[in-house]
Design an enzyme around this catalytic site. Structure first.
Site, mmCIF file in Angstrom:
data_model
loop_
_atom_site.group_PDB
_atom_site.id
_atom_site.type_symbol
_atom_site.label_atom_id
_atom_site.label_comp_id
_atom_site.label_asym_id
_atom_site.label_seq_id
_atom_site.Cartn_x
_atom_site.Cartn_y
_atom_site.Cartn_z
ATOM 1 N N GLU A 1 0.857 -1.183 0.000
ATOM 2 C CA GLU A 1 0.000 0.000 0.000
ATOM 3 C C GLU A 1 0.893 1.232 0.000
ATOM 4 O OE1 GLU A 1 -3.864 0.948 2.427
ATOM 5 O OE2 GLU A 1 -2.856 -0.814 3.272
ATOM 6 N N ASP B 1 -6.282 9.225 10.001
ATOM 7 C CA ASP B 1 -5.077 8.428 10.238
ATOM 8 C C ASP B 1 -4.559 8.657 11.651
ATOM 9 O OD1 ASP B 1 -4.971 7.418 7.588
ATOM 10 O OD2 ASP B 1 -4.154 9.329 6.920
#
Length: 112
Positions: free
Chosen positions: A49, A60
């Site tokens: 990723e 995040d």
């Protein structure tokens, strides 16, 4: 069939789980990001990723937020990440998954 679909098909046939590491592109710079992708491939990553840094990474955690800050400080842009990925593709066939908030993709241009 995409590389990602093929990888999951192969993993299922082998009754294995996937090792999918994440890196923030451009942290600390794109050359290092490319080197890390190749190293992760050699280490056995099934899919990698590649995160696109975004100015407001509210979804995040603190580790990715700091990585994003460093990547943006080094002037990492989506077009440069795509170029880096194209160069990496010449050296490996490991499936790459671009991870991004919608805003950078929309700003870049969805048709592009």
């Amino acid at each position: 069939m995409t590389r990602i679909e093929k990888k999951f098909q192969d993993l299922k046939a082998a009754n294995r789980k996937a090792f999918i590491p994440y890196i923030t592109a451009g942290d600390p710079d794109l050359k290092t990001s490319a080197d890390l992708i190749l190293a992760l491939d050699r280490a056995g990553a099934d899919i990698i990723e590649v995160g696109v840094p975004f100015s407001d990474p509210i979804a995040d955690g603190p580790v990715i937020q700091r990585a994003t800050e460093r990547a943006l400080a080094s002037n990492t842009r989506l077009r440069d990440i795509l170029r880096m990925a194209a160069e990496v593709r010449k050296k490996t066939q490991v499936p790459l998954l671009l991870m991004s908030y919608y805003n950078p993709l929309l700003h870049y241009g969805l048709d592009r």
